[in-house]
Design a protein around this motif. Structure first.
Motif, PDB file in Angstrom:
ATOM      1  N   HIS A 129     -41.802  59.461 -31.231  1.00  0.00           N
ATOM      2  CA  HIS A 129     -41.806  58.335 -30.298  1.00  0.00           C
ATOM      3  C   HIS A 129     -41.955  58.834 -28.855  1.00  0.00           C
ATOM      4  O   HIS A 129     -42.778  58.331 -28.092  1.00  0.00           O
ATOM      5  N   PHE A 130     -41.170  59.866 -28.537  1.00  0.00           N
ATOM      6  CA  PHE A 130     -41.209  60.431 -27.187  1.00  0.00           C
ATOM      7  C   PHE A 130     -42.592  60.966 -26.847  1.00  0.00           C
ATOM      8  O   PHE A 130     -43.165  60.655 -25.799  1.00  0.00           O
ATOM      9  N   THR A 131     -43.177  61.764 -27.764  1.00  0.00           N
ATOM     10  CA  THR A 131     -44.465  62.391 -27.443  1.00  0.00           C
ATOM     11  C   THR A 131     -45.568  61.354 -27.291  1.00  0.00           C
ATOM     12  O   THR A 131     -46.425  61.484 -26.420  1.00  0.00           O
ATOM     13  N   SER A 132     -45.544  60.310 -28.124  1.00  0.00           N
ATOM     14  CA  SER A 132     -46.639  59.349 -28.007  1.00  0.00           C
ATOM     15  C   SER A 132     -46.510  58.556 -26.708  1.00  0.00           C
ATOM     16  O   SER A 132     -47.513  58.243 -26.071  1.00  0.00           O
ATOM     17  N   THR A 133     -45.270  58.280 -26.276  1.00  0.00           N
ATOM     18  CA  THR A 133     -45.110  57.611 -24.980  1.00  0.00           C
ATOM     19  C   THR A 133     -45.653  58.489 -23.864  1.00  0.00           C
ATOM     20  O   THR A 133     -46.366  58.019 -22.971  1.00  0.00           O
ATOM     21  N   LEU A 134     -45.335  59.772 -23.941  1.00  0.00           N
ATOM     22  CA  LEU A 134     -45.811  60.714 -22.924  1.00  0.00           C
ATOM     23  C   LEU A 134     -47.334  60.726 -22.863  1.00  0.00           C
ATOM     24  O   LEU A 134     -47.943  60.640 -21.787  1.00  0.00           O
ATOM     25  N   LEU A 135     -47.970  60.792 -24.056  1.00  0.00           N
ATOM     26  CA  LEU A 135     -49.433  60.863 -24.091  1.00  0.00           C
ATOM     27  C   LEU A 135     -50.050  59.575 -23.552  1.00  0.00           C
ATOM     28  O   LEU A 135     -51.020  59.619 -22.786  1.00  0.00           O
ATOM     29  N   ILE A 136     -49.483  58.424 -23.951  1.00  0.00           N
ATOM     30  CA  ILE A 136     -50.046  57.154 -23.471  1.00  0.00           C
ATOM     31  C   ILE A 136     -49.916  57.076 -21.956  1.00  0.00           C
ATOM     32  O   ILE A 136     -50.856  56.702 -21.247  1.00  0.00           O
ATOM     33  N   PHE A 137     -48.752  57.492 -21.438  1.00  0.00           N
ATOM     34  CA  PHE A 137     -48.539  57.423 -19.992  1.00  0.00           C
ATOM     35  C   PHE A 137     -49.565  58.275 -19.251  1.00  0.00           C
ATOM     36  O   PHE A 137     -50.251  57.799 -18.337  1.00  0.00           O
ATOM     37  N   PHE A 138     -49.717  59.553 -19.673  1.00  0.00           N
ATOM     38  CA  PHE A 138     -50.641  60.423 -18.943  1.00  0.00           C
ATOM     39  C   PHE A 138     -52.091  60.022 -19.174  1.00  0.00           C
ATOM     40  O   PHE A 138     -52.937  60.209 -18.303  1.00  0.00           O
ATOM     41  N   GLY A 139     -52.381  59.451 -20.350  1.00  0.00           N
ATOM     42  CA  GLY A 139     -53.744  58.962 -20.597  1.00  0.00           C
ATOM     43  C   GLY A 139     -54.111  57.878 -19.608  1.00  0.00           C
ATOM     44  O   GLY A 139     -55.142  57.948 -18.929  1.00  0.00           O
ATOM     45  N   ILE A 140     -53.228  56.867 -19.494  1.00  0.00           N
ATOM     46  CA  ILE A 140     -53.547  55.748 -18.601  1.00  0.00           C
ATOM     47  C   ILE A 140     -53.538  56.210 -17.151  1.00  0.00           C
ATOM     48  O   ILE A 140     -54.397  55.813 -16.356  1.00  0.00           O
TER      49      ILE A 140
END
Lengths: 484, 251
Positions: free
Chosen positions: A269-280
């Motif tokens: 959960h943590f890693t996917s939030t991180l990736l979505i944040f930096f992607g956007i």
């Protein structure tokens, strides 16, 4: 097997070292990617994949083979393009002729390092090879002996190099986590993947953050992107293609592997939030930097940051469909960028500037480069019937399952990116030279024209016809990475 | 050797390494920076040797040996050679942070890293020396980055990068299970990267006349490239480049 890839590279290097003229240095650089392409395609057919080599230090699976084949095609096109382009650079004194051999040797070394990096199964080995790609790319950028090029190359070495050191700390932490879970530490990807669920989540999350920093810097994700625009803009166009298409996707490839590990761990959960944040964040920063640009190569470079952001976003979503389209996006993006940079390179040689103001009567003087730029732009902004349309659409649909508001936000940002391109192209192609100031047309060497045509052909083909074999390959990759 | 004594000596080396970083953050003379770096690498090698006595793992011995050869001897002497050819003696300017405040920032960094790592690694039940090494390694990494941020000359930035690398090496000393070949490759890899960065920063930091000479070793080549040189140097460097163009013609 891996050896045959290396041997073809070594033969190419020897041939270049004994070569005396530009033509004889260029031919091995054409044959080397061709050999890798053929070897790669053959491996798709007759091997049971994934296959391990050298005590598990190297492995060949569908993902690495696919990316190796794609980068071989890009290197082939770039070498073809360089035949005319580098000749012109030498004639104009921008590339000193004593740097010529260095240029071709480094080009082939870069291809070797990239191929081995894709095949590396041990993550520490992968890290080393990735550092080597930074090294060789920086040499290629600095081969044009201008102070701006040295600044750009230095910026690249410092930012990518320091960020990669963080990655190594991450790898050590990952090693410690595996040591704790398995009793014996390892960095072999296949072992890590099958045991990822047993890793202690907090340690894995910390390792993920550190590894992310380096791999993200390598592919130009915000906030580690500041090296990317000057490097892509200052590098010779043939090299810009390789940087945008191959070298940055090696970072993406690493991220994809680490994301696959994360998916099985409890820190998902943590890693996917991180990736979505930096992607956007990457998409947003890139898009807003695109608007005031008047330098066409800088604009294309920022669009790279945007597309890398989109891929990271897709990894953050993490559903099988999203990963499928991330892989497709990376291929389609590589060829679209090749088309754009090849065309921009021709315009740069004609007008000696990549600035919008300098380009006059482009459609009359360089019709092929102009149309290459227009069609490449249509492809990169994701118009229908171009490959990126499908990947962007499906990624947005998958994003909709996470949050509808994010879809609106990303859609708006993509719209701004498209308008930045439209604004620049309309201004650029509508400028006319005053009477009496008309420039003479520069006769484009045939090989440069061929590269533009080939990349255009690939982009159009990918848009209207999605071969079922490619579909099967990408589906298998998604399964092998364990995203199902 | 007495294990308690060994442990104490390793900790003393840790502290000495921290002191060298404080020096690197604040000193202005470039030659001092180089010798400080070589002292820092020496203490790093000492940590490796002391750990070798403690754990009896051959890899540690070879790593210490490699560090002495490459970082105490080769890299500093290469840096000295490059420096002799350059005109600058001191790197006076600091970006963003003054020397004093960068010391305070790095103290803060160490505390934060300690907090994060001790919380996260607590559940792995590692030995306390590993934790200390990890904290110090990562702090060194961050402080090296601080040097890169706060210094202006490219050659000083190279020293910052080298410090970061020492941090990573310090951390990896505690993982003797990593195969030696990987460790050796890492060191070679970084050496090449540093060689490149040094060469490039030589191009950056030298004055424009030296830079001319560097890119113009052939006299006949000079006139042909006048156009591209002018384009390269058109902005802030134009006056001096015109002078040297004349000089070149006289020669």
């Amino acid at each position: 097997m891996i050896l045959s890839f290396v041997i073809s590279g070594v033969i190419a290097l020897i041939l270049i070292l004994i070569a005396r003229t530009h033509q004889t240095m260029n031919i091995p650089s054409l044959l080397h990617p061709l050999a890798i392409f053929i070897l790669g395609v053959l491996d798709f057919r007759n091997k049971i994949l994934p296959a391990m080599y050298l005590k598990g230090y190297f492995s060949v699976d569908f993902l690495s083979l696919l990316l190796v084949v794609v980068s071989a095609v890009l290197f082939f096109l770039a070498a073809l393009y360089a035949r005319g382009y580098v000749q012109r650079l030498i004639e104009e004194g921008e590339l000193p002729s004593r740097n010529l051999k260095l240029f071709y040797v480094t080009l082939n070394l870069l291809l070797m390092a990239l191929t081995l990096a894709y095949f590396a199964n041990n993550l520490a080995l992968f890290w080393i090879l990735m550092e080597l790609t930074t090294l060789f790319s920086a040499v290629l950028v600095a081969s044009l002996n201008a102070k701006e090029n040295i600044t750009a190359a230095l910026k690249y070495v410092f930012i990518a190099g320091t960020a990669m050191l963080f990655s190594f700390v991450g790898l050590i932490l990952l090693f410690t986590a595996s040591q704790h879970a398995l009793g014996k530490g390892t960095l072999n990807f296949d072992v890590l993947l099958s045991n990822a669920s047993t890793f202690q989540p907090a340690v894995f999350a910390l390792a993920f953050i550190f590894i992310f920093i380096g791999f993200a810097a390598k592919s130009g994700i915000v906030p580690f992107h500041s090296w990317l625009p000057p490097v892509y803009a200052k590098a010779p166009s043939a090299v810009s293609v390789l940087l945008a298409g191959s070298v940055s996707s090696v970072g993406m490839y690493g991220l994809l592997r680490i994301t696959a590990l994360a998916r099985h761990s409890s820190a998902q959960h943590f890693t996917s939030t991180l990736l979505i944040f930096f992607g956007i964040l990457s998409i947003a920063i890139a898009v807003f930097s695109m608007f005031p640009r008047t330098n066409i190569k800088k604009l294309i470079a920022f669009s790279s940051v945007e597309n890398m952001g989109l891929m990271v976003l897709g990894m953050g979503i993490g559903s099988p469909v999203a990963i499928f389209w991330v892989i497709f996006h990376s291929i389609a993006h590589a060829f679209s960028k090749a088309l754009l940079f090849f065309s921009a390179g021709i315009l740069h040689r004609q007008y000696h500037s990549a600035k919008m103001e300098a380009v006059k009567d482009a459609l009359q003087l360089q019709p092929m480069a102009s149309w290459g730029l227009i069609l490449g732009t249509l492809s990169i902004i994701g118009m229908p019937f171009f490959p990126l349309f499908f990947s962007k659409m499906f990624l947005l649909i998958e994003l909709g399952k996470v949050s509808g508001w994010l879809v609106l936000l990303v859609l708006l940002l993509l719209l701004i990116a498209a308008s930045a391109f439209a604004f620049l192209l309309m201004r650029m192609f509508s400028q006319r030279a005053e009477e009496g100031k008309k420039q003479a047309r520069w006769e484009v060497p045939r090989t440069m024209g061929l590269s533009v045509l080939f990349s255009l052909l690939i982009v159009i083909l990918l848009g209207i016809y999605f071969p079922s074999s490619l579909q099967n390959i990408i589906t298998t990759i998604v399964t092998q990475l364990g995203f199902n | 050797m007495n294990p308690v004594l060994l442990l104490g000596m390793i900790k003393i080396c840790f502290i000495l390494i921290l002191i060298t970083v404080a020096f690197l953050l604040t000193r202005r003379e470039i030659l001092t920076l180089f010798s400080t770096y070589s002292i820092q690498s020496f203490f790093l090698a000492m940590v490796a040797f002391l750990l070798y006595f403690k754990e009896k793992s051959d890899i540690l011995f070879w790593l210490g040996f490699l560090t002495i050869i490459s970082k105490v001897w080769i890299i500093p002497s290469v840096l000295h050679k490059v420096h002799q050819k350059m005109n600058i003696r001191r790197d006076i300017e600091f970006h963003y942070l003054s020397p004093t405040s960068s010391i305070f920032v790095s103290i803060g960094l160490i505390l934060i890293v300690y907090e994060v790592f001790s919380t996260v690694l607590k559940e792995l039940e590692l030995n306390p020396l590993f934790l200390l090494g990890a904290v110090l390694g990562v702090s060194l990494l961050l402080m090296g980055m601080l040097i890169i941020f706060s210094r202006k000359k490219a050659i000083t930035k190279v020293v910052g990068y080298l410090t970061m690398e020492n941090g990573v090496l310090l951390f990896s000393l505690f993982l003797t299970e990593l195969p030696l070949i990987i460790e050796v490759l890492v060191v070679i890899d970084l050496l090449m990267l540093i060689a490149l960065a040094t060469l490039l920063s030589f191009g950056m930091d030298s004055t424009i006349e030296e830079f001319h000479q560097r890119i113009n070793p052939f006299r006949g080549w000079f006139k042909k490239s006048e156009f591209s040189l002018k384009r390269t140097l058109k902005n802030e460097f134009l006056p001096s480049s015109q002078n040297s163009l004349k000089k070149g013609e006289q020669r």
